[in-house]
Design a protein around this motif. Structure first.
Motif, PDB file in Angstrom:
ATOM      1  N   MET A 105      -4.921   8.071   6.201  1.00 40.31           N
ATOM      2  CA  MET A 105      -5.636   6.503   5.990  1.00 40.31           C
ATOM      3  C   MET A 105      -5.613   5.999   4.432  1.00 40.31           C
ATOM      4  N   THR A 106      -5.498   4.582   4.548  1.00 42.10           N
ATOM      5  CA  THR A 106      -5.564   3.764   2.959  1.00 42.10           C
ATOM      6  C   THR A 106      -5.959   4.110   2.552  1.00 42.10           C
ATOM      7  N   SER A 107      -6.279   4.965   1.206  1.00 40.80           N
ATOM      8  CA  SER A 107      -7.533   4.367   0.354  1.00 40.80           C
ATOM      9  C   SER A 107      -7.652   3.276   0.049  1.00 40.80           C
ATOM     10  N   THR A 108      -8.337   2.820  -0.335  1.00 43.43           N
ATOM     11  CA  THR A 108      -8.636   1.739  -0.935  1.00 43.43           C
ATOM     12  C   THR A 108      -9.265   1.019  -2.317  1.00 43.43           C
ATOM     13  N   PRO A 109      -9.014   0.485  -3.229  1.00 43.47           N
ATOM     14  CA  PRO A 109      -8.698   0.214  -4.545  1.00 43.47           C
ATOM     15  C   PRO A 109     -10.113  -0.207  -5.233  1.00 43.47           C
ATOM     16  N   PRO A 110     -10.751  -0.158  -5.779  1.00 42.72           N
ATOM     17  CA  PRO A 110     -12.004  -0.569  -5.889  1.00 42.72           C
ATOM     18  C   PRO A 110     -12.837  -2.181  -5.903  1.00 42.72           C
ATOM     19  N   ALA A 111     -10.972  -2.865  -6.968  1.00 47.16           N
ATOM     20  CA  ALA A 111     -10.945  -4.108  -6.880  1.00 47.16           C
ATOM     21  C   ALA A 111     -11.111  -5.170  -5.895  1.00 47.16           C
ATOM     22  N   THR A 112     -10.044  -4.609  -5.144  1.00 47.69           N
ATOM     23  CA  THR A 112      -9.946  -4.870  -3.872  1.00 47.69           C
ATOM     24  C   THR A 112     -10.738  -5.699  -2.619  1.00 47.69           C
ATOM     25  N   ARG A 113     -10.789  -6.585  -2.630  1.00 46.96           N
ATOM     26  CA  ARG A 113     -12.030  -7.150  -1.146  1.00 46.96           C
ATOM     27  C   ARG A 113     -11.148  -6.487   0.183  1.00 46.96           C
ATOM     28  N   THR A 114     -12.242  -6.485   0.589  1.00 48.52           N
ATOM     29  CA  THR A 114     -12.186  -5.870   2.639  1.00 48.52           C
ATOM     30  C   THR A 114     -12.371  -6.509   3.003  1.00 48.52           C
ATOM     31  N   ALA A 115     -12.165  -6.103   4.094  1.00 49.86           N
ATOM     32  CA  ALA A 115     -13.181  -7.281   5.252  1.00 49.86           C
ATOM     33  C   ALA A 115     -12.462  -6.031   6.315  1.00 49.86           C
ATOM     34  N   VAL A 116     -13.395  -6.381   7.749  1.00 46.87           N
ATOM     35  CA  VAL A 116     -13.602  -5.689   8.883  1.00 46.87           C
ATOM     36  C   VAL A 116     -12.991  -6.978   9.984  1.00 46.87           C
ATOM     37  N   VAL A 117     -11.905  -6.191  10.792  1.00 46.13           N
ATOM     38  CA  VAL A 117     -12.075  -7.046  11.744  1.00 46.13           C
ATOM     39  C   VAL A 117     -12.359  -6.155  13.387  1.00 46.13           C
ATOM     40  N   THR A 118     -12.798  -6.710  14.071  1.00 44.83           N
ATOM     41  CA  THR A 118     -13.065  -5.832  15.464  1.00 44.83           C
ATOM     42  C   THR A 118     -12.514  -6.117  16.515  1.00 44.83           C
ATOM     43  N   GLY A 119     -12.053  -5.285  17.069  1.00 43.67           N
ATOM     44  CA  GLY A 119     -11.012  -5.972  18.835  1.00 43.67           C
ATOM     45  C   GLY A 119      -9.829  -6.341  17.691  1.00 43.67           C
ATOM     46  N   ALA A 120      -9.179  -4.978  17.265  1.00 48.50           N
ATOM     47  CA  ALA A 120      -7.749  -5.971  16.292  1.00 48.50           C
ATOM     48  C   ALA A 120      -6.737  -5.055  16.920  1.00 48.50           C
ATOM     49  N   SER A 121      -6.874  -4.738  18.329  1.00 45.12           N
ATOM     50  CA  SER A 121      -5.792  -3.817  18.482  1.00 45.12           C
ATOM     51  C   SER A 121      -5.131  -4.847  18.930  1.00 45.12           C
ATOM     52  N   CYS A 157      -9.189  -2.505  10.587  1.00 47.66           N
ATOM     53  CA  CYS A 157      -8.483  -2.668  11.945  1.00 47.66           C
ATOM     54  C   CYS A 157      -9.358  -1.792  13.244  1.00 47.66           C
ATOM     55  N   ALA A 158     -10.025  -2.271  13.527  1.00 40.67           N
ATOM     56  CA  ALA A 158     -11.369  -1.724  14.497  1.00 40.67           C
ATOM     57  C   ALA A 158     -10.929  -1.992  16.001  1.00 40.67           C
ATOM     58  N   ALA A 159     -11.461  -0.854  16.624  1.00 39.02           N
ATOM     59  CA  ALA A 159     -10.677  -1.441  17.870  1.00 39.02           C
ATOM     60  C   ALA A 159     -11.000   0.354  18.530  1.00 39.02           C
ATOM     61  N   ARG A 160     -10.932   0.243  20.089  1.00 39.18           N
ATOM     62  CA  ARG A 160     -10.727   1.377  20.567  1.00 39.18           C
ATOM     63  C   ARG A 160      -9.013   1.873  20.913  1.00 39.18           C
ATOM     64  N   ARG A 161      -8.443   1.235  20.608  1.00 45.64           N
ATOM     65  CA  ARG A 161      -7.188   1.900  21.304  1.00 45.64           C
ATOM     66  C   ARG A 161      -6.522   2.668  20.019  1.00 45.64           C
ATOM     67  N   VAL A 162      -6.539   3.355  19.203  1.00 48.88           N
ATOM     68  CA  VAL A 162      -6.175   4.356  18.581  1.00 48.88           C
ATOM     69  C   VAL A 162      -4.789   3.791  18.435  1.00 48.88           C
ATOM     70  N   ASP A 163      -3.629   4.661  18.850  1.00 47.93           N
ATOM     71  CA  ASP A 163      -2.681   4.057  18.936  1.00 47.93           C
ATOM     72  C   ASP A 163      -2.347   2.734  18.398  1.00 47.93           C
ATOM     73  N   ARG A 164      -2.845   1.269  18.765  1.00 50.54           N
ATOM     74  CA  ARG A 164      -2.808   0.085  18.316  1.00 50.54           C
ATOM     75  C   ARG A 164      -2.830  -0.143  16.912  1.00 50.54           C
ATOM     76  N   ILE A 165      -3.796  -0.315  16.726  1.00 54.68           N
ATOM     77  CA  ILE A 165      -4.606   0.362  15.248  1.00 54.68           C
ATOM     78  C   ILE A 165      -4.087   0.484  14.508  1.00 54.68           C
ATOM     79  N   GLU A 166      -4.113   2.011  14.605  1.00 54.43           N
ATOM     80  CA  GLU A 166      -2.655   2.864  13.970  1.00 54.43           C
ATOM     81  C   GLU A 166      -1.921   2.537  12.917  1.00 54.43           C
ATOM     82  N   GLN A 167      -0.801   1.374  14.277  1.00 55.78           N
ATOM     83  CA  GLN A 167       0.599   0.622  14.437  1.00 55.78           C
ATOM     84  C   GLN A 167      -0.202  -0.416  12.961  1.00 55.78           C
TER      85      GLN A 167
END
Length: 253
Positions: free
Chosen positions: A1-17, A37-47
């Motif tokens: 899992m990628t770590s997030t630097p504290p100063a980086t702006r963050t975003a959540v996208v659902t249905g990201a697969s 990247c949030a979704a049910r299909r893990v293989d796709r969001i991992e890629q």
């Protein structure tokens, strides 16, 4: 899992697969966001997460425990939430022949799921001091058409939740926006709606030389959320030029 630097702006996208969600994740990453990247299909969001330097989070927006896991992964601060998870199910059947389960599924993902994710992430959005909730609606949330009552009812629900949330958060550091796309040709929306029937899925685009594609909508989303903090794009309707209205589409055969 990628770590997030504290100063980086963050975003959540659902249905990201796939489709608009995947395209939005790419556009936001290019704009400098660390994207969950949030979704049910893990293989796709991992890629996808590996491609954009983001974080994959397995999430079913209709499941409260799964949504709680998303909130835990995001942590205490979030800049942008794109509620993109949604969909149409059950074909294009009239009300007299409607499938109750398909209607429940549409309401569950387009309205209840949107609410659950927003509710879970609102504290982190407020904590950012300048949060954005962007809900992906549809022109179907603005007008009825034959055979579409279940989907149009659900997307009208998306629009009303969006409008209500803006009223409720008027004194909070969170902007609430909606993008309402018209005809967008993606690889899965029609196939899901028509249970894999490719002929029916493609019929909607017959004769239309240039429907919108996912990148068109994603580019608009990235523009909306990147406006200065005093500017709220409350509602943006985006269609292909060929689609003058829901029932008036220029087709050349």
């Amino acid at each position: 899992m990628t770590s997030t630097p504290p100063a980086t702006r963050t975003a959540v996208v659902t249905g990201a697969s796939s489709g608009i969600g995947a395209a939005t994740a790419r556009h936001l990453a290019r704009a400098g966001y660390h994207v969950f990247c949030a979704a049910r299909r893990v293989d796709r969001i991992e890629q996808l997460a590996a491609e954009v330097g983001g974080t994959p989070v397995a999430c079913d927006v209709t499941d409260e425990a799964s949504v709680a896991g998303l909130a835990a992964a995001v942590g205490g601060r979030l800049d942008v939430l794109v509620n993109n998870a949604g969909g149409a199910f059950g074909g294009a059947t009239p009300v007299a022949e409607a499938d109750s389960d398909a209607w429940r599924r549409m309401y569950d993902v387009n309205v209840i799921g949107l609410m659950q994710v927003t509710r879970a992430l609102l504290p982190a959005l407020v904590a950012s001091g300048d949060g954005v909730v962007l809900n992906v609606g549809s022109t179907a949330g603005r007008i009825a058409y034959e055979g579409g009552a279940g989907y149009t009812a659900a997307k009208h629900g998306t629009q009303v939740v969006n409008e209500t949330l803006r009223l409720e958060l008027f004194d909070q550091p969170v902007r609430v926006m909606e993008i309402a796309p018209g005809m967008v040709k993606t690889e899965e929306f029609g196939l899901v709606r028509f249970d894999g029937d490719e002929e029916k899925a493609m019929a909607a685009y017959a004769g239309v030389a240039e429907p919108l594609v996912a990148d068109d909508v994603a580019e608009a989303i990235a523009w909306m959320v990147s406006r200065p903090s005093h500017v709220s794009i409350d509602e943006l309707v985006i269609r292909p030029k060929a689609q003058a209205a829901q029932h008036k589409v220029h087709r050349v055969f």
